[in-house]
Design a protein around this motif. Structure first.
Motif, PDB file in Angstrom:
ATOM      1  N   ILE A   1       0.848  -1.204   0.000  1.00 37.27           N
ATOM      2  CA  ILE A   1       0.000   0.000   0.000  1.00 37.27           C
ATOM      3  C   ILE A   1       0.877   1.246   0.000  1.00 37.27           C
TER       4      ILE A   1
ATOM      5  N   MET B   1      -5.536   1.395  12.860  1.00 39.10           N
ATOM      6  CA  MET B   1      -6.693   2.051  13.451  1.00 39.10           C
ATOM      7  C   MET B   1      -7.974   1.663  12.713  1.00 39.10           C
TER       8      MET B   1
ATOM      9  N   ARG C   1     -23.218  -1.928  12.107  1.00 39.14           N
ATOM     10  CA  ARG C   1     -23.007  -2.680  10.886  1.00 39.14           C
ATOM     11  C   ARG C   1     -22.026  -1.857  10.073  1.00 39.14           C
TER      12      ARG C   1
ATOM     13  N   THR D   1     -25.675   1.816  10.407  1.00 37.75           N
ATOM     14  CA  THR D   1     -24.582   1.436   9.516  1.00 37.75           C
ATOM     15  C   THR D   1     -23.501   2.493   9.498  1.00 37.75           C
ATOM     16  N   ILE D   2     -22.275   2.045   9.671  1.00 35.52           N
ATOM     17  CA  ILE D   2     -21.125   2.942   9.638  1.00 35.52           C
ATOM     18  C   ILE D   2     -20.507   2.822   8.247  1.00 35.52           C
TER      19      ILE D   2
ATOM     20  N   LEU E   1     -15.318   6.285   9.008  1.00 32.50           N
ATOM     21  CA  LEU E   1     -14.093   5.728   9.592  1.00 32.50           C
ATOM     22  C   LEU E   1     -12.878   6.528   9.132  1.00 32.50           C
TER      23      LEU E   1
ATOM     24  N   ARG F   1     -12.597   9.709  11.057  1.00 35.39           N
ATOM     25  CA  ARG F   1     -12.173   9.460  12.430  1.00 35.39           C
ATOM     26  C   ARG F   1     -10.680   9.142  12.490  1.00 35.39           C
ATOM     27  N   ILE F   2     -10.211   8.317  11.564  1.00 36.55           N
ATOM     28  CA  ILE F   2      -8.793   7.949  11.535  1.00 36.55           C
ATOM     29  C   ILE F   2      -7.948   9.185  11.259  1.00 36.55           C
TER      30      ILE F   2
ATOM     31  N   CYS G   1      -7.694  11.221  14.503  1.00 36.34           N
ATOM     32  CA  CYS G   1      -6.861  10.613  15.548  1.00 36.34           C
ATOM     33  C   CYS G   1      -5.390  10.518  15.179  1.00 36.34           C
ATOM     34  N   THR G   2      -5.089  10.314  13.909  1.00 38.70           N
ATOM     35  CA  THR G   2      -3.684  10.131  13.540  1.00 38.70           C
ATOM     36  C   THR G   2      -3.076  11.428  12.999  1.00 38.70           C
TER      37      THR G   2
ATOM     38  N   THR H   1      -3.652  12.973  10.283  1.00 37.81           N
ATOM     39  CA  THR H   1      -3.311  12.802   8.873  1.00 37.81           C
ATOM     40  C   THR H   1      -4.476  13.357   8.067  1.00 37.81           C
TER      41      THR H   1
ATOM     42  N   VAL I   1      -5.151  11.795   2.528  1.00 41.36           N
ATOM     43  CA  VAL I   1      -4.070  10.807   2.589  1.00 41.36           C
ATOM     44  C   VAL I   1      -4.633   9.473   3.092  1.00 41.36           C
ATOM     45  N   VAL I   2      -5.524   9.564   4.076  1.00 42.12           N
ATOM     46  CA  VAL I   2      -6.091   8.347   4.677  1.00 42.12           C
ATOM     47  C   VAL I   2      -6.937   7.570   3.667  1.00 42.12           C
TER      48      VAL I   2
ATOM     49  N   PRO J   1      -7.038   7.126   0.229  1.00 40.43           N
ATOM     50  CA  PRO J   1      -6.427   6.162  -0.704  1.00 40.43           C
ATOM     51  C   PRO J   1      -5.756   4.988   0.003  1.00 40.43           C
ATOM     52  N   VAL J   2      -5.269   5.203   1.210  1.00 34.34           N
ATOM     53  CA  VAL J   2      -4.613   4.110   1.951  1.00 34.34           C
ATOM     54  C   VAL J   2      -5.648   3.050   2.334  1.00 34.34           C
ATOM     55  N   VAL J   3      -6.789   3.505   2.861  1.00 30.44           N
ATOM     56  CA  VAL J   3      -7.843   2.577   3.260  1.00 30.44           C
ATOM     57  C   VAL J   3      -8.411   1.862   2.027  1.00 30.44           C
TER      58      VAL J   3
ATOM     59  N   PHE K   1      -6.103  -0.709   0.827  1.00 27.73           N
ATOM     60  CA  PHE K   1      -6.125  -1.856   1.744  1.00 27.73           C
ATOM     61  C   PHE K   1      -7.253  -2.827   1.359  1.00 27.73           C
ATOM     62  N   LEU K   2      -8.443  -2.272   1.150  1.00 32.25           N
ATOM     63  CA  LEU K   2      -9.574  -3.123   0.768  1.00 32.25           C
ATOM     64  C   LEU K   2      -9.320  -3.775  -0.596  1.00 32.25           C
TER      65      LEU K   2
END
Lengths: 97, 101
Positions: free
Chosen positions: A13, A30, A44, B3-4, B9, B12-13, B16-17, B19, B23-24, B26-28, B31-32
């Protein structure tokens, strides 16, 4: 079937998104932690194309230890159910998305 | 059960980070995407505490259309199986959610 670890994914990544590993790692960690938290809270999680995570309640039941055949009480609990998304289903079955 | 979404997310990330969401995100997403890619290749993914993703072959079977009662042949398919990890199991051990939703 080989097992892919979180570390391998983080490295990949970092390369594809041109983001430093030191940034990718806490973000992914996280993300996973937040998913656990939300599921524990009874929510959910839906990620378009990827799939849906939700919890289901399992009723208490009497099970049997398969070795000793002793009956064991299993209390009611919640389990996580993952339902894959449409895109994943198609990709896994060799059809074009 | 509310439903979240991925966006919630991500925000929230990002908070907390410290960032940027730009930036967050494309990383998430990457990952998926990588998880899907690995599953397609037939690999198994293990995330300590969270759980394991793997694919299984569901054999072909004869099903029945519940409305018309007609028999339908269902081809063999590959499905994703998720098995929860240690921490997830612990956190879900109570039969009811800790926080009412």
């Amino acid at each position: 079937m080989s097992t892919t670890t979180k570390k391998e994914l983080i490295d990949r990544i970092a390369a594809t998104t041109k983001t430093r590993r030191a940034v990718v790692k806490p973000v992914i960690q996280m993300f996973l932690d937040e998913m656990v938290r939300e599921l524990a809270n009874g929510h959910r999680l839906e990620f378009r194309d990827f799939g849906v995570f939700e919890t289901k309640r399992r009723a208490a039941r009497r099970a049997q230890n398969p070795k000793t055949l002793e009956p064991v009480e299993v209390s009611a609990r919640r389990v996580v159910k993952f339902k894959m998304g449409r895109l994943v289903k198609q990709k896994l079955n060799g059809r074009r998305p | 059960m509310s439903t979240i979404t991925k966006k919630e997310l991500i925000d929230r990330i990002a908070g907390c980070t410290h960032t940027r969401p730009g930036v967050v995100k494309p990383v998430v997403q990457s990952f998926l995407n990588e998880i899907v890619r690995e599953l397609v290749k037939g690999n198994r993914l293990e995330f300590r505490d969270f759980g394991v993703f793997e694919t299984r072959i569901r054999p072909a079977r004869t099903a029945r259309n519940p409305k018309t009662l007609e028999e339908v042949q269902v081809r063999q398919t590959r499905v994703v199986r998720f098995k929860m990890g240690r921490l997830m199991k612990q956190r879900l051990s109570t039969a009811e959610p800790q926080v009412p939703s």
